[in-house]
Scaffold this motif. Structure first.
Motif, PDB file in Angstrom:
ATOM      1  N   GLN A   1      15.215  67.491  41.658  1.00 52.07           N
ATOM      2  CA  GLN A   1      14.301  67.436  41.293  1.00 52.07           C
ATOM      3  C   GLN A   1      13.720  65.914  40.945  1.00 52.07           C
TER       4      GLN A   1
ATOM      5  N   SER B   1      15.519  63.658  40.316  1.00 51.85           N
ATOM      6  CA  SER B   1      16.067  62.445  40.600  1.00 51.85           C
ATOM      7  C   SER B   1      15.480  61.866  42.271  1.00 51.85           C
ATOM      8  N   LEU B   2      14.174  63.312  42.762  1.00 52.02           N
ATOM      9  CA  LEU B   2      13.615  62.323  43.725  1.00 52.02           C
ATOM     10  C   LEU B   2      12.163  61.317  42.793  1.00 52.02           C
ATOM     11  N   SER B   3      11.894  60.498  43.649  1.00 56.58           N
ATOM     12  CA  SER B   3      10.882  60.009  42.915  1.00 56.58           C
ATOM     13  C   SER B   3       9.327  60.562  43.837  1.00 56.58           C
ATOM     14  N   GLU B   4       8.056  59.843  43.313  1.00 57.69           N
ATOM     15  CA  GLU B   4       7.250  60.632  43.486  1.00 57.69           C
ATOM     16  C   GLU B   4       6.782  60.193  44.380  1.00 57.69           C
ATOM     17  N   GLU B   5       7.378  58.856  45.540  1.00 53.96           N
ATOM     18  CA  GLU B   5       7.252  58.620  47.150  1.00 53.96           C
ATOM     19  C   GLU B   5       8.310  59.296  47.479  1.00 53.96           C
ATOM     20  N   ASP B   6       9.616  59.790  47.455  1.00 56.13           N
ATOM     21  CA  ASP B   6      10.029  61.007  47.981  1.00 56.13           C
ATOM     22  C   ASP B   6       9.458  62.310  48.217  1.00 56.13           C
ATOM     23  N   ILE B   7       9.454  62.848  46.851  1.00 53.45           N
ATOM     24  CA  ILE B   7       8.627  63.678  46.948  1.00 53.45           C
ATOM     25  C   ILE B   7       7.292  63.970  48.114  1.00 53.45           C
ATOM     26  N   ASN B   8       6.673  63.036  48.138  1.00 57.83           N
ATOM     27  CA  ASN B   8       5.159  62.784  49.315  1.00 57.83           C
ATOM     28  C   ASN B   8       5.924  62.293  50.166  1.00 57.83           C
ATOM     29  N   ILE B   9       6.664  61.808  51.072  1.00 53.59           N
ATOM     30  CA  ILE B   9       6.949  61.850  51.977  1.00 53.59           C
ATOM     31  C   ILE B   9       7.717  63.213  52.929  1.00 53.59           C
ATOM     32  N   LEU B  10       8.283  64.228  51.481  1.00 52.57           N
ATOM     33  CA  LEU B  10       8.701  65.692  51.995  1.00 52.57           C
ATOM     34  C   LEU B  10       7.734  66.462  52.228  1.00 52.57           C
TER      35      LEU B  10
ATOM     36  N   TRP C   1       8.377  60.373  61.611  1.00 53.52           N
ATOM     37  CA  TRP C   1       9.893  60.334  61.156  1.00 53.52           C
ATOM     38  C   TRP C   1      10.101  61.239  62.557  1.00 53.52           C
TER      39      TRP C   1
END
Length: 175
Positions: free
Chosen positions: A3, A5-14, A47
């Motif tokens: 958690q 290591s994830l950026s805000e963008e990574d979280i939004n993608i997921l 994706w």
């Protein structure tokens, strides 16, 4: 640790992917979308065609692309649902409804084997024809999106085809 290591963008993608999967599962179960609505879904979720496939990054070039010439009356031009590219090569994507049967309802083949449905055989024939038409048509020169504003940079050498058809649930019913 993950958690942090994830950026805000990574979280939004997921989260977007999770929401996409939930939407997919809901409409698969409800069987309430037309083929066009499935195309819209795959267009919003780019994706999907890269995840779990050989294609590392696939990009949509355009939707409902003409991939060949029409007959002598210039009618019935073959169109693919999506023309995509990966690593400078083209991929043809044809989408059918998930409630379209892959197999006939009863075993009628040799030794009691399952036979493909006429709809499935027709879709396979359609994709093979689209590939043949595209292989010839792509060599004729520059190709642009439907708006005529963006040129296709990808090459066509033995274009790959993806047929989205039926659903996994049918396999558990046929066993």
């Amino acid at each position: 640790a993950l958690q942090q290591s994830l950026s805000e963008e990574d979280i939004n993608i997921l989260l977007g992917r999770r929401q996409g999967i939930e939407t997919f599962e809901t409409h698969m179960q409800d069987r309430d979308w037309s083929e066009s609505q499935w195309q819209d879904f795959f267009e919003r979720q780019p994706w999907v065609f890269g995840y779990g496939l050989d294609y590392r990054v696939m990009r949509q070039f355009d939707r409902e692309m003409t991939v060949g010439a029409g007959g002598i009356d210039n009618q019935n031009k073959p169109k693919v649902d999506f023309l995509m590219s990966f690593t400078d090569y083209t991929v043809l994507v044809e989408i059918k409804r998930p409630d379209t049967l892959i197999f006939r309802r009863s075993r009628g083949g040799r030794a009691g084997t399952w036979e493909f449905s006429p709809e499935f055989m027709s879709a396979v024939s359609q994709v093979i024809e689209q590939k043949a038409e595209w292989s010839s048509f792509a060599q004729t020169g520059e190709h642009f999106d439907r708006a005529g504003t963006r040129a296709l940079a990808a090459r066509t050498r033995n274009a790959k085809c993806i047929l989205v058809f039926g659903s996994q649930g049918e396999f558990s019913q046929t066993g």
